[in-house]
Design a protein around this motif. Structure first.
Motif, PDB file in Angstrom:
ATOM      1  N   ASP A 142      46.436  29.438  47.135  1.00 22.43           N
ATOM      2  CA  ASP A 142      45.737  29.001  45.929  1.00 22.43           C
ATOM      3  C   ASP A 142      45.173  30.207  45.173  1.00 22.43           C
ATOM      4  OD1 ASP A 142      46.183  26.277  46.500  1.00 22.43           O
ATOM      5  OD2 ASP A 142      44.469  26.273  47.881  1.00 22.43           O
ATOM      6  N   THR A 143      44.793  31.244  45.934  1.00 24.22           N
ATOM      7  CA  THR A 143      44.319  32.496  45.329  1.00 24.22           C
ATOM      8  C   THR A 143      45.058  33.636  45.999  1.00 24.22           C
ATOM      9  OG1 THR A 143      42.133  31.604  44.908  1.00 24.22           O
ATOM     10  CG2 THR A 143      42.347  34.010  44.929  1.00 24.22           C
ATOM     11  N   GLN A 144      45.620  34.558  45.209  1.00 23.09           N
ATOM     12  CA  GLN A 144      46.265  35.734  45.768  1.00 23.09           C
ATOM     13  C   GLN A 144      46.098  36.895  44.777  1.00 23.09           C
ATOM     14  OE1 GLN A 144      50.303  34.575  46.598  1.00 23.09           O
ATOM     15  NE2 GLN A 144      50.805  34.074  44.477  1.00 23.09           N
ATOM     16  N   ALA A 189      43.524  32.903  49.612  1.00 26.64           N
ATOM     17  CA  ALA A 189      42.595  31.784  49.829  1.00 26.64           C
ATOM     18  C   ALA A 189      43.303  30.456  49.671  1.00 26.64           C
ATOM     19  CB  ALA A 189      41.428  31.882  48.853  1.00 26.64           C
ATOM     20  N   VAL A 190      42.842  29.513  50.463  1.00 27.24           N
ATOM     21  CA  VAL A 190      43.241  28.114  50.361  1.00 27.24           C
ATOM     22  C   VAL A 190      42.022  27.349  49.899  1.00 27.24           C
ATOM     23  CG1 VAL A 190      44.050  26.080  51.610  1.00 27.24           C
ATOM     24  CG2 VAL A 190      44.937  28.348  52.201  1.00 27.24           C
ATOM     25  N   THR A 191      42.201  26.595  48.834  1.00 26.86           N
ATOM     26  CA  THR A 191      41.062  25.867  48.298  1.00 26.86           C
ATOM     27  C   THR A 191      40.484  24.948  49.361  1.00 26.86           C
ATOM     28  OG1 THR A 191      42.019  25.963  46.095  1.00 26.86           O
ATOM     29  CG2 THR A 191      40.279  24.329  46.472  1.00 26.86           C
ATOM     30  N   ASN A 192      39.181  25.064  49.526  1.00 29.18           N
ATOM     31  CA  ASN A 192      38.459  24.276  50.535  1.00 29.18           C
ATOM     32  C   ASN A 192      38.992  24.519  51.944  1.00 29.18           C
ATOM     33  OD1 ASN A 192      36.840  23.015  48.540  1.00 29.18           O
ATOM     34  ND2 ASN A 192      38.468  21.496  48.157  1.00 29.18           N
ATOM     35  N   GLY A 193      39.657  25.693  52.103  1.00 28.11           N
ATOM     36  CA  GLY A 193      40.206  25.996  53.405  1.00 28.11           C
ATOM     37  C   GLY A 193      39.986  27.450  53.774  1.00 28.11           C
ATOM     38  N   PRO A 194      40.796  27.954  54.641  1.00 27.19           N
ATOM     39  CA  PRO A 194      40.620  29.341  55.112  1.00 27.19           C
ATOM     40  C   PRO A 194      40.711  30.375  53.991  1.00 27.19           C
ATOM     41  CG  PRO A 194      42.095  28.114  56.555  1.00 27.19           C
ATOM     42  CD  PRO A 194      41.912  27.244  55.346  1.00 27.19           C
ATOM     43  N   GLN A 195      39.905  31.387  54.155  1.00 28.45           N
ATOM     44  CA  GLN A 195      39.889  32.517  53.218  1.00 28.45           C
ATOM     45  C   GLN A 195      40.279  33.778  53.994  1.00 28.45           C
ATOM     46  OE1 GLN A 195      38.689  31.607  49.893  1.00 28.45           O
ATOM     47  NE2 GLN A 195      38.871  29.616  50.922  1.00 28.45           N
TER      48      GLN A 195
END
Length: 997
Positions: free
Chosen positions: A111-113, A137-143
């Motif tokens: 979701d974020t890179q 990052a994964v939204t609402n998940g692991p960062q």
């Protein structure tokens, strides 16, 4: 994907290699989300890897002009042809690079890179570590945060990973979160390799692949000899690998394969021992929310770990324009600052410290540092040309560290390579030295000094002040318009603990420094000191620097009085008569005034060779004694001086001298030895303080007189001397003495300056005496005659001496005898000194009026005829036999023979013995005439010539032939005695008998 399909795709990809190469080499623009490490390297064996990373975590590595790249060669990310990346499996879904063509519908992009720019920017120099940070990052998940680090020219890329699984996210042992990183390897172009895994010497797992040197896999647990390239993952810190694989390249992407990143179950630890088109992967598995950190390396080249972790530069963050020391060391661990036990102390590591940007220019000394077995920590001195901020680094490292160069700010206790130079003038110290003297670096040579020579009180003097750097070299560029003070201090017996602790300066000057001074400046106005100081130190205080700089001179010096003035309060008589006066040898005072207003504490001494008497002759050695006490500021005095002679004295120049006041300079050669000159010679004054010529001092007169004398008679056996006999030995000595402070004695010092002509000399009188009756001393006659009494002209070196033989005059009328004759002495001194005992007269002797008599003789011509001889003296009423005379002697040849009568003719009888005969108890019985023989009766006149010279016509018979008569040389007997000797006649009642047989 099958190997054949992969080959086909690779063929298609190779058709566009030229375009890709242009992108990789920077000829065409690369997507803004890609970064590079070491963008000028990767093309030689020594300039390391050129690494491309994009926000998708896809990586390409260029090494050795095209060998060793991660597949696909000449392709730069982002690209669908790069089979590698970081994957995150969470809650049944796989997240990974957006450009990766993974054949599954369950994969999706993060979701974020993002990825940050490299720090520091390219190009990097050897030994400097660059870094960039990826955010996944994964939204609402692991960062996920990955800090990528690369240090030129190492063979590996470091990944420092932080995984954050938020609280509440679905994660468990049956639904784990997995972090995976996989590569399709290329192995320098062979694309075929063997799997290998082992734990290295550091205890870290290595999982990788290598091309076998002989075309077949030989080991899966060690890298065979001859292998030059390995592509692998290597544990670094934090968590170990949960799983790992080294297998066929496509087994990492297909969901059903053992090494796949895209399956519900983890990788199976697989290491292929078969030569094949390989790939490698690692995996970390998490079963609970939390923050997890770990790091690993991706190696393209040798798997050898560098021998040390990082190069460390320690500094205080701030510097001036003065030399600024920093410390360089190599550290075995990642801790900053490096623990002492982990500092590299073996081998040899060299390199150079760098500062960026190039302005301000910063010199480094030494230019190349060396650490290791000989020197575990090297100090490098930085000196900035101007103010400004720089970043410290290194270059030219002989061995590259694992984590590049790190810096530690000792002032803030933080890791930082930032350093700021401020424009504070550069000065590390000062020294004071003689004007024109060559400057000596006393820091480089600890036993050296910069001389400060002896100075004179009341005379202006100057010296130079040298501004120096911290290393003791001249601060040639130092400028200061104010704030610099030069002070002089008396050095106390116990030196202060620090240069700043001196108090109470005796002199002070403010000085400035201009660029043209080149760090050396004379004081603006000379210093004139009215006081004296035996131990002076120079201190320079500079308030332009913080904290205030205090610097004391490397040398100390004396400020001595110019001269001493010698005076007396008691012996102020410059003449030889009158008052004041003092007995020779009595105590008197002297003062030696320095002419300063204070500070003189010396102890001068007298040089007798430069003290003269009233005749300007050097006084006799040891006649002037006594000592000065130490001066208490101005004048040295003494009250127990003694001059054991007479008259007056004068101190000539340097007769009183202080040789010790400037001892601190004398020992160092900073004054002229054995000199009191106040004229500069070679920039130096004399070491001594000499006196000026004084006024005459006096006067001194004899303390007392003594007498000694003796009379030695002509006839020592009989103890008498005949009047007129020039043989009375007279020895008379009168001495003039100085006092020693005790009872007067004849052994006290004699005053040698009492001589003939001395003003006020005492008169000496000698007189004769016989049993308390005076006898005129004029009866003693001689050539020269006994001196006329009284007399003061007989003095010589403090003595009146009469030593000679005299005749006691013989009058025409007999007198005497003087059988108790002696000579007495008397002294008449206008100053009242007297002649002391124990005696004032000689011992006695006998003086007699003498007469020599020959007796008439009668006898037979047939027998020898004795001639009687007697010595007589006048006893006051008549001549009597001098029974004491066993001294008078004469030879028969002194008897004249003549006036023969009857039948006795010349020399028919002879005198005998012919040798000189001596009287015994006043008589001589051995003298006789030989028998003249029968028929030679008659007489002869005998005359003894007592004169000193013979009679020319007189003859004598000491043989059968007449010979000239001699003289007996006994004139004191006066008239020549005479007698007649008669043969053939007799005097009644003598009857000669003859018997016939």
């Amino acid at each position: 994907m099958t190997t054949r399909i992969k080959v086909f795709f690779r063929f298609l990809r190779s058709m566009v290699w030229r375009w890709v190469a242009c992108v990789a080499l920077g000829l065409l623009p690369v997507a803004a989300l890609a970064i590079e490490f070491n963008n000028t390297g990767g093309n030689t064996a020594t300039n390391g890897l050129r690494v491309f990373i994009d926000a998708n975590t896809q990586i390409q590595v260029a090494r050795l002009n095209g060998t060793g790249q991660v597949f696909q060669p000449n392709t730069a990310p982002p690209s669908n042809d790069l089979d590698n990346g970081v994957f995150l499996r969470a809650n049944g879904r796989l997240y990974g690079p957006s450009n990766f063509r993974l054949g599954t519908t369950t994969r999706q992009s993060y979701d974020t890179q993002t990825i940050s720019a490299t720090t520091p920017a390219n190009p990097a120099v050897a030994g400097v570590q660059q870094a960039a940070t990826s955010t996944l990052a994964v939204t609402n998940g692991p960062q996920v945060s990955i800090v990528w680090k690369y240090t030129t020219p190492l063979d590996f890329l470091i990944a420092e990973v932080t995984v954050v699984i938020p609280s509440g996210f679905a994660v468990s042992a049956t639904n784990p979160v997995r972090y995976s990183h996989a590569f399709d390897t290329f192995l320098g172009g062979s694309d075929l390799g063997c799997g290998v895994t082992f734990v290295d010497s550091n205890g870290k797992r290595v999982i990788g692949t290598y091309p076998p040197p002989f075309g077949a896999c030989t080991s899966t647990t060690a890298i065979p000899a001859g292998v030059t390239i390995v592509e692998s993952f290597r544990e670094r810190s934090g968590l170990p690998f949960s799983q790992y694989c080294a297998n066929t390249w496509d087994t990492f992407w297909d969901a059903g394969d053992t090494c796949s990143v895209n399956k519900a179950t983890p990788m199976i630890n697989t290491v292929s021992g078969t030569l094949r088109d390989t790939g490698i992967g690692i995996q970390y598995q998490f079963i609970a929310p939390g923050t997890y950190t770990f790091s690993y390396d991706f190696v393209v080249g040798s798997p050898t770990v560098p021998p040390y972790d990082h190069l460390e530069i320690r500094h205080d963050g701030m510097g001036t324009l003065c030399p600024e020391p920093v410390q360089v060391l190599a550290c075995l661990v990642s801790t900053v600052p490096c623990p002492a036990a982990s500092i590299v102390s073996t081998g040899t590591l060299t390199g150079q410290v760098t500062t960026t940007p190039g302005v301000p220019a910063v010199s480094k000394t030494p230019s190349t540092f060396t650490v290791g077995s000989g020197n575990s920590i090297q100090t490098v001195t930085l000196q900035a040309s101007a103010s400004g901020a720089v970043v410290l680094g290194s270059t030219g490292l002989s061995t590259i560290p694992l984590n590049g160069t790190r810096c530690f700010n000792t002032m803030t206790g933080t890791q930082s390579c930032a350093m700021t130079f401020v424009g504070t003038p550069c000065v590390g110290g000062y020294d004071c030295l003689e004007t024109g003297a060559v400057y000596n670096n006393v820091i480089a040579t600890s036993t050296g000094r910069n001389p400060l020579n002896t100075k004179l009180s009341g005379t202006p003097f100057n010296f130079d002040v040298m501004a120096v750097l911290a290393d003791g070299t001249p601060a040639l560029t130092y400028t200061a318009t104010s704030g610099v003070t030069v002070e002089l201090f008396d050095q106390p017996a116990t030196a202060p603990a620090s240069c700043s602790a001196y108090t109470g300066p005796i002199a002070s000057r403010n000085i400035t420094f201009a660029t043209t001074d080149l760090g050396r400046k004379a004081m603006p106005t000379p210093i004139t000191m009215p006081t004296a100081h035996r131990n002076v130190i120079c201190r320079v205080t500079d308030t332009n620097v913080s904290p205030t700089l205090y610097a004391c001179s490397s040398d100390r010096f004396a400020i001595r009085p110019q001269s001493l003035a010698v005076t007396t309060a008691s012996q102020t008589n410059t003449g030889l008569t009158g008052t004041p006066r003092a007995v020779a040898g009595s105590n008197f005072d002297l003062s030696a005034s320095s002419g300063v207003t204070g500070g003189y504490t010396g102890t001068p001494a007298i040089d007798e060779t430069k003290v003269v008497d009233h005749n300007n002759a050097t006084i006799q050695a040891s006649t002037l004694t006594g000592a000065f006490g130490a001066a208490t500021g101005v004048t040295a005095t003494g009250n127990s001086f003694r001059y054991t002679d007479v008259g007056n004295i004068q101190f000539q120049a340097d007769a009183v001298v202080d040789t010790a006041f400037a001892a601190i300079d004398a020992a160092a050669g900073d004054c002229v030895a054995n000199s009191s000159s106040n004229t500069l010679t070679g920039g130096r004054y004399g070491c001594n303080i000499g006196s000026n010529a004084s006024a005459r001092m006096g006067r001194w007169y004899p303390s007392h007189y003594s007498f000694s004398g003796s009379l030695t008679p002509a006839c020592t056996a009989g103890g008498f001397t005949y009047m007129g006999q020039d043989a009375l030995a007279v020895n008379l000595v009168v001495k003039a003495h100085a006092t020693t402070g005790g009872p007067a004695s004849a052994t006290d010092p004699v005053v040698s300056r009492l001589v003939s002509g001395f003003t006020g000399a005492a008169s000496v009188t000698f007189s004769g005496d016989n049993a308390s009756s005076p006898v005129a001393i004029t009866r003693l006659v001689n050539i020269p005659a006994f001196p006329v009494m009284p007399s003061n002209s007989l003095w010589n070196l403090g003595q009146v001496s009469i030593t000679d033989t005299f005749a006691f005059s013989k009058l025409t009328t007999p007198d005497g005898p003087f059988d108790s004759f002696r000579i007495q002495a008397a002294v008449a001194d206008a100053d009242g000194s007297t002649l002391i005992g124990p005696t004032t007269a000689t011992g006695t002797t006998r003086i007699r009026y003498g007469q020599l008599r020959l007796g008439n003789a009668y006898g037979s011509e047939l027998l020898p005829l004795p001639i009687p001889v007697e010595a007589r003296y006048w006893n006051g009423s008549a001549y009597v036999l001098n029974t004491l005379d066993s001294c008078t002697a004469f030879a028969a040849s002194a008897i004249q023979m003549g006036s023969y009568t009857e039948n006795l003719n010349n020399c028919e009888t002879q005198l005998s013995p012919t040798s000189s005969q001596t009287l015994a108890a006043g008589r001589l019985s051995s003298l006789q005439l030989s028998k003249p023989g029968k028929g030679n009766s008659g007489s002869v006149l005998l005359t003894l010539n007592v004169a000193a010279t013979p009679v020319a016509s007189a003859t004598t018979c000491v043989s059968a032939t007449a010979t000239p008569a001699t003289a007996a040389n006994m004139p004191w007997f006066g008239t020549n005695p005479a007698a007649r000797a008669t043969f053939g006649k007799y005097r009644s009642p003598l009857i000669y008998l003859r018997e016939n047989y």
